[in-house]
Scaffold this motif. Sequence first.
Motif, short mmCIF file in Angstrom:
data_model
loop_
_atom_site.label_atom_id
_atom_site.label_comp_id
_atom_site.label_asym_id
_atom_site.label_seq_id
_atom_site.Cartn_x
_atom_site.Cartn_y
_atom_site.Cartn_z
N SER A 1 0.91 -1.12 0.02
CA SER A 1 -0.06 0.05 -0.13
C SER A 1 1.01 1.30 -0.08
O SER A 1 0.55 2.23 0.93
CB SER A 1 -0.88 0.16 1.23
OG SER A 1 -1.92 -1.23 1.19
N ALA A 2 1.80 1.26 -0.86
CA ALA A 2 2.95 2.50 -0.83
C ALA A 2 2.15 3.64 -1.36
O ALA A 2 1.53 3.40 -2.60
CB ALA A 2 4.08 2.10 -1.65
N THR A 3 2.18 4.77 -0.81
CA THR A 3 1.35 6.17 -1.47
C THR A 3 2.34 6.87 -2.07
O THR A 3 1.91 8.05 -2.54
CB THR A 3 0.86 6.68 -0.30
OG1 THR A 3 1.67 6.92 0.86
CG2 THR A 3 -0.42 5.85 0.48
N SER A 4 3.62 6.47 -2.19
CA SER A 4 4.80 7.38 -2.82
C SER A 4 5.53 6.55 -3.57
O SER A 4 5.92 5.45 -3.11
CB SER A 4 5.29 8.43 -1.99
OG SER A 4 6.06 8.03 -1.14
N CYS A 5 6.38 6.94 -4.50
CA CYS A 5 7.47 6.37 -4.93
C CYS A 5 8.57 6.13 -4.10
O CYS A 5 8.87 4.82 -4.20
CB CYS A 5 7.98 7.28 -6.23
SG CYS A 5 9.45 6.27 -7.27
N GLY B 1 -1.97 22.05 -12.83
CA GLY B 1 -3.36 21.93 -13.60
C GLY B 1 -3.70 20.51 -13.49
O GLY B 1 -5.00 20.35 -13.53
N LYS B 2 -2.85 19.43 -13.69
CA LYS B 2 -3.30 18.27 -13.28
C LYS B 2 -4.02 17.89 -11.86
O LYS B 2 -4.62 16.85 -11.87
CB LYS B 2 -2.11 17.14 -13.55
CG LYS B 2 -1.42 17.27 -14.99
CD LYS B 2 -0.28 16.46 -15.20
CE LYS B 2 0.18 16.66 -16.33
NZ LYS B 2 1.53 15.76 -16.73
N CYS B 3 -3.61 18.69 -11.09
CA CYS B 3 -4.09 18.80 -9.68
C CYS B 3 -5.27 19.69 -9.42
O CYS B 3 -5.50 20.22 -8.32
CB CYS B 3 -3.11 18.70 -8.56
SG CYS B 3 -1.91 17.42 -8.66
N GLY C 1 3.26 10.91 -10.97
CA GLY C 1 1.77 10.42 -11.47
C GLY C 1 0.63 10.62 -10.47
O GLY C 1 -0.27 10.18 -10.47
N LEU C 2 1.12 11.15 -9.35
CA LEU C 2 0.15 11.30 -8.22
C LEU C 2 -0.02 12.93 -8.00
O LEU C 2 1.01 13.59 -7.88
CB LEU C 2 0.19 10.48 -7.06
CG LEU C 2 0.35 9.16 -7.15
CD1 LEU C 2 0.64 8.51 -5.79
CD2 LEU C 2 -1.26 8.67 -7.45
#
Length: 778
Positions: free
Chosen positions: A11-15, A453-455, A464-465
């Motif tokens: 359940s990794a939430t970051s690289c 703008g992607k966020c 990617g997040l």
Amino acid sequence: VEGLNLCTSGSATSCEECLLIHPKCAWCSKEEFGSTKSITSRCDFLQNLIANGCAGAIENPSSSISVVKNVPLSSKGSGQTHLDVTQITPQKVALNLRPGDQTSFRVQVRQVEDYPVDLYYLMDLSLSMNDDLDNIRNLGTKLAEEMRKLTSNFRLGFGSFVDKNISPFSYTAPRYQNNPCIGYKLFPSCVPSFGFRHLLSLTDKVDRFNEEVQKQKVSRNRDAPEGGFDAILQAAVCKEKIGWRKEASHLLVFTTDDVPHIALDGKLGGLVQPHDGQCHLNEANEYSASSQLDYPSLALLGEKLAENNIHLIFAVTKSHYVLYKNFTALIPGTTVEILHKDSKNIIELIVKAYNSIRSKVELTVWDSPEDIGLTFTATCQDGLSYPGLRKCGDLKIGDTVSFEVAVEARSCPAEDTSHTFTIKPAGFRDTLEVAVTYKCRCGCTGRAAPASGKCSGNGTYACGLCECDPGYLGARCECEEGASGDMHHAMCREAEGKPLCSGRGECSCNQCLCYESEFGNIYGPFCECDDFSCARYKGVLCSGHGECHCGECKCHAGYIGDNCNCSTEMDSCVSSDGQMCSGRGACVCGKCQCTEPGAFGETCEKCPTCPGVCSTKRDCIECKLYNSGRLADNQTCQKHCKDEIITTVDVLETDDPNAILCAYPVNNCVMKFTYLELPSGKSNLTVLKEPACSSAPSAVTIVLAVIGSVVLIGIILLALWKLLVTIHDRREFDRFQSERSRARYEMASNPLYRKPISTHNVEFTFNKLNKSYNGIVD
């Protein structure tokens, strides 16, 4: 990748979190990745990410190594400057480590020929070493001659020790200050006690060594242990005064005939300050802190000897060899040899110890970081690899050995942290410097875009997040938290206090997006259900006889139980004779559980100790061998006796304790056989080829036997009667003899004679003339 997917289950939430899970885990930094209804884990094995369409946008760093300095090994020591002599290669490497990703490099070590040697002779000058002092007065010349056979560049130094000149270690009363041997009849004169005295710096003029030895006199201390460890430490750390050369091999020969004082012994004399490991030689080259500092510990000695590349040689008497041998296990690079009581074998001892030191190589590690793991594999002269070993022995001068060093970072330190540690052979000046940096940061993190703008302009886009700014929620930071922020999260919790989306999804604007799993589907409004978390039997979900629905097995028809492993069918429990479990057990979940002691088999049909087993085996013998009996029908025989292996023999062996002997009558004869249950489940039957028959007895034999029996019984009875009569007669005769011996008769009397006259008295009463008379008539 088969089995548990450590990457997705983490359940990794970051690289960066993904890289720490496992060295095989990679991160997908592609913007459009996975489906809109569920969350496809960006942390996965490389091949899985490529299969899911993330080629070209994968973060998967690996450990790397670069050799910074690699000077070839030298073949000869003397005749070159010390900078030209190389005994280890490479000399410097740089490692860039990803946590958990092991990398390795090879180290080669060679003991070069004709390497310079510095030898410092440290002698115990307590009273018991007086005869030893006489025997080493010309030691310098003889030792130099022997050592020059091994090296052309040899230097020799000399120092001595006794013990701390304080009570209770030495005699401190005023009368003993100048001569502690006063009153000692065997040796009335000696010099005052001292801790350590450096007498001769390392020199190639061996005559000066002889001169210094001839000047020495012994001293006397009070207790048996000596202060030799003080002397060893000062000889090791006072490099300038001793004269140790950087380009030479350093040998420290320690001679004594008793045990040493160790750390904490100084408390007996009031010394509570631990040794500081520094040089304390004064202008007179004497140990000045002897009465201020405690004795050094073994750990401190080992550290200082290793720092200064000194090989310590314990030359001790036989009675103390075991103690000093134990010390060598605690002090790396140390050897011990047995010294004769008069030190006559000291030259042979030193040469032997030097050859022993030069015949082995052992790697030591200095300043290794706690988060670095090191593993060594030695390849010695036999060409074989020895995992976990960091030393080689039985080497000759000039031999080269190699070591494979595997390095692994266990964790990530703070950003921009680097470490350096050293690998060196024990007693060598040559070292290998290892510089370590860490790969704990993904490349895509450096390309993070704030207010992207992607966020939705409300967060930072990286790898990617979206990392939303405070007050915003959602995969694209599209939801404003505001005063209703807690409500947004509450809609994604099954109950108060439980994790968001059961910890198996992300809450995006009041709705749970469940993670994808390689094991199956995660579903439900709070991601609380799945089709893979049900009970298993032998590793199979619901035993393969049911379906998993939200943590519960729904069994197929014919199966029951929490994991659907219990069959309701009973056909498999019926034995070949039509009984349930052969009448020796119960059918539970479609399998027989035998209750009869000794019974086993799928239907409890095997039971060597059960009554009636012999008759069952007999039926198989009759139908298979003779095509008779109640199982004579071929199909019935094959069905009931398929596990019976029948062998016929002329003579039946009955010595096997595990074999059961059976017998049954056949036409006035007896057929015998044995049977043995085999581990394979079959039965081994061993049968006599022919029944055992006994012949009828002869009539003549019977008559003769009866007559003989009657005669024998008669003789026995006559003998018994004769015995009883004889016993009776003897008893009567013995009684007669006893009575005769007790009789006593007068002389001239005949016991058989009787008188011819007998007298009888008659009493009567009569009346005469009206008078009454009483009288006796003769």
